[in-house]
Design an enzyme around this catalytic site. Structure first.
Site, PDB file in Angstrom:
ATOM      1  N   ASN A   9       0.874  -1.180   0.000  1.00 44.05           N
ATOM      2  CA  ASN A   9       0.000   0.000   0.000  1.00 44.05           C
ATOM      3  C   ASN A   9       0.911   1.229   0.000  1.00 44.05           C
ATOM      4  O   ASN A   9       1.459   1.597   1.035  1.00 44.05           O
ATOM      5  CB  ASN A   9      -0.899  -0.031   1.253  1.00 44.05           C
ATOM      6  CG  ASN A   9      -1.774   1.208   1.362  1.00 44.05           C
ATOM      7  OD1 ASN A   9      -1.877   1.991   0.424  1.00 44.05           O
ATOM      8  ND2 ASN A   9      -2.416   1.372   2.518  1.00 44.05           N
ATOM      9  N   HIS A 125      -9.877   1.641   4.747  1.00 40.04           N
ATOM     10  CA  HIS A 125      -8.616   1.802   5.487  1.00 40.04           C
ATOM     11  C   HIS A 125      -8.846   2.821   6.610  1.00 40.04           C
ATOM     12  O   HIS A 125      -9.565   3.812   6.429  1.00 40.04           O
ATOM     13  CB  HIS A 125      -7.507   2.272   4.540  1.00 40.04           C
ATOM     14  CG  HIS A 125      -6.150   2.196   5.161  1.00 40.04           C
ATOM     15  ND1 HIS A 125      -5.726   3.119   6.084  1.00 40.04           N
ATOM     16  CD2 HIS A 125      -5.143   1.297   5.024  1.00 40.04           C
ATOM     17  CE1 HIS A 125      -4.508   2.788   6.489  1.00 40.04           C
ATOM     18  NE2 HIS A 125      -4.128   1.682   5.855  1.00 40.04           N
ATOM     19  N   GLU A 195      -5.993  -4.626  10.829  1.00 36.80           N
ATOM     20  CA  GLU A 195      -4.977  -3.577  10.986  1.00 36.80           C
ATOM     21  C   GLU A 195      -5.287  -2.736  12.222  1.00 36.80           C
ATOM     22  O   GLU A 195      -6.009  -1.741  12.130  1.00 36.80           O
ATOM     23  CB  GLU A 195      -4.996  -2.648   9.763  1.00 36.80           C
ATOM     24  CG  GLU A 195      -4.620  -3.295   8.471  1.00 36.80           C
ATOM     25  CD  GLU A 195      -3.967  -2.280   7.540  1.00 36.80           C
ATOM     26  OE1 GLU A 195      -2.821  -2.495   7.155  1.00 36.80           O
ATOM     27  OE2 GLU A 195      -4.598  -1.258   7.230  1.00 36.80           O
TER      28      GLU A 195
HETATM   29  P1  PGA Z   1       2.433   0.445   7.835  1.00 36.43           P
HETATM   30  O1  PGA Z   1       0.982   0.668   7.176  1.00 36.43           O
HETATM   31  O2  PGA Z   1       2.954  -0.867   7.278  1.00 36.43           O
HETATM   32  O3  PGA Z   1       3.226   1.629   7.381  1.00 36.43           O
HETATM   33  O4  PGA Z   1       2.250   0.387   9.294  1.00 36.43           O
HETATM   34  C1  PGA Z   1       0.083  -0.395   6.986  1.00 36.43           C
HETATM   35  C2  PGA Z   1      -1.183   0.123   6.365  1.00 36.43           C
HETATM   36  O5  PGA Z   1      -1.625   1.214   6.713  1.00 36.43           O
HETATM   37  O6  PGA Z   1      -1.771  -0.544   5.499  1.00 36.43           O
END
Ligand code: PGA
Length: 280
Positions: A9, A125, A195
């Protein structure tokens, strides 16, 4: 060995100039290894999708030509079939509109995303929920419209630190699942990314037990509820993943991959993550 999906992402990072070097370097890094059971998906900013797809096609034409195929002479149908067979990176978008089309300045429809060569779309998200006030209801509409446009939704869920500290995280994700996944709808492929907000971009990852608890809970919640009719459900984890922790996280039962933010910007790091996961 189970199959995993690793999703990059990029968020609002990188530009046109970064696309080709990123793809070339990634392909070089994985060239001599068989990423047989790991699917790679990249979600660049929407404006880069079409260009990203174009560069992937150029790389694929080169491979076909090396194999002795006359790309110019192939029918469109054969060309699409052959390129999709050798495609190493699938494309995803970071968001889509909840509307089909119309007067929604600045929005991008699921159909436009699908026409840009995407197979996947990230929905809900936490950064969008926060910055754009996306409710579970809007998330549900986005899921419905992506399914209608043959996109595979990657639904993001997860609690903040306060909810975690109150030990209310399972209730919280249960509500998110129930309010945002369409019920009584036959869904072929669906991805849920757990997440926790407190782990995104913070360098703090939950313990393996905490990830396992959430993944098992999501699995049970969706498989054990007759209202949900998902044929292929995959549960992945996202939040401060890197080449050091990716392998052990994907070794957890019911965790089928990673959603990688910051560590996907550096192609060396992302390739290392992909390769380490292949062995998990
Ligand atoms: P990060 O983000 O790996 O930078 O913690 C993950 C995400 O927001 O999908």
């Amino acid at each position: 060995m189970k199959s995993n999906i690793i999703i990059a992402n990029w968020k609002m990072n990188h530009s046109f100039d970064d696309v080709e070097p990123w793809i070339t370097k990634f392909n070089q890094k994985i060239e001599n290894s068989n990423l047989n059971s790991t699917e790679i998906i990249v979600c660049p900013p929407a404006i880069l999708l079409d260009y990203f797809d174009e560069i992937l096609l150029e790389e694929e034409f080169k491979i076909l030509e090396k194999k002795g195929e006359d790309v110019e002479d192939l029918s469109q149908e054969d060309l699409e079939k052959m390129t999709s067979e050798i495609r190493k990176i699938n494309l995803g978008a970071q968001n889509c509109s909840s509307h089909e089309s119309g007067s929604f300045t600045g929005e991008i429809s699921a159909k436009m995303i699908s026409d840009s060569g995407c197979k996947y779309v990230i929905i809900g998200h936490s950064e969008r929920r926060k910055c754009s006030n996306e409710s579970d209801n809007i998330v549900k509409e986005k899921i419905l419209i992506s399914l209608k446009n043959k996109l595979i939704p990657i639904l993001c869920i997860g609690e903040d630190l306060q909810i975690r500290d109150q030990k209310d995280h399972l209730n919280f994700i249960k509500t998110q699942l129930n309010n945002s996944i369409p019920k009584n709808q036959e869904i072929e492929d669906f991805i849920v990314a757990y997440e926790p907000i407190w782990s995104i971009g913070t360098g703090k990852t939950p313990t393996l037990e905490q990830i396992s608890e959430a993944a098992n809970f999501i699995q049970k919640e969706l498989a054990g509820n007759i209202d949900f009719k998902i044929k292929n459900l995959r549960i992945i984890y996202g939040g401060s993943t890197n080449k050091e922790n990716s392998r052990e996280i994907t070794s957890i039962k019911n965790v089928n991959g990673l959603l990688v933010g910051g560590s996907s910007l550096d192609v060396d790091e992302f390739a290392s993550i992909s390769l380490s996961v292949e062995e998990s």
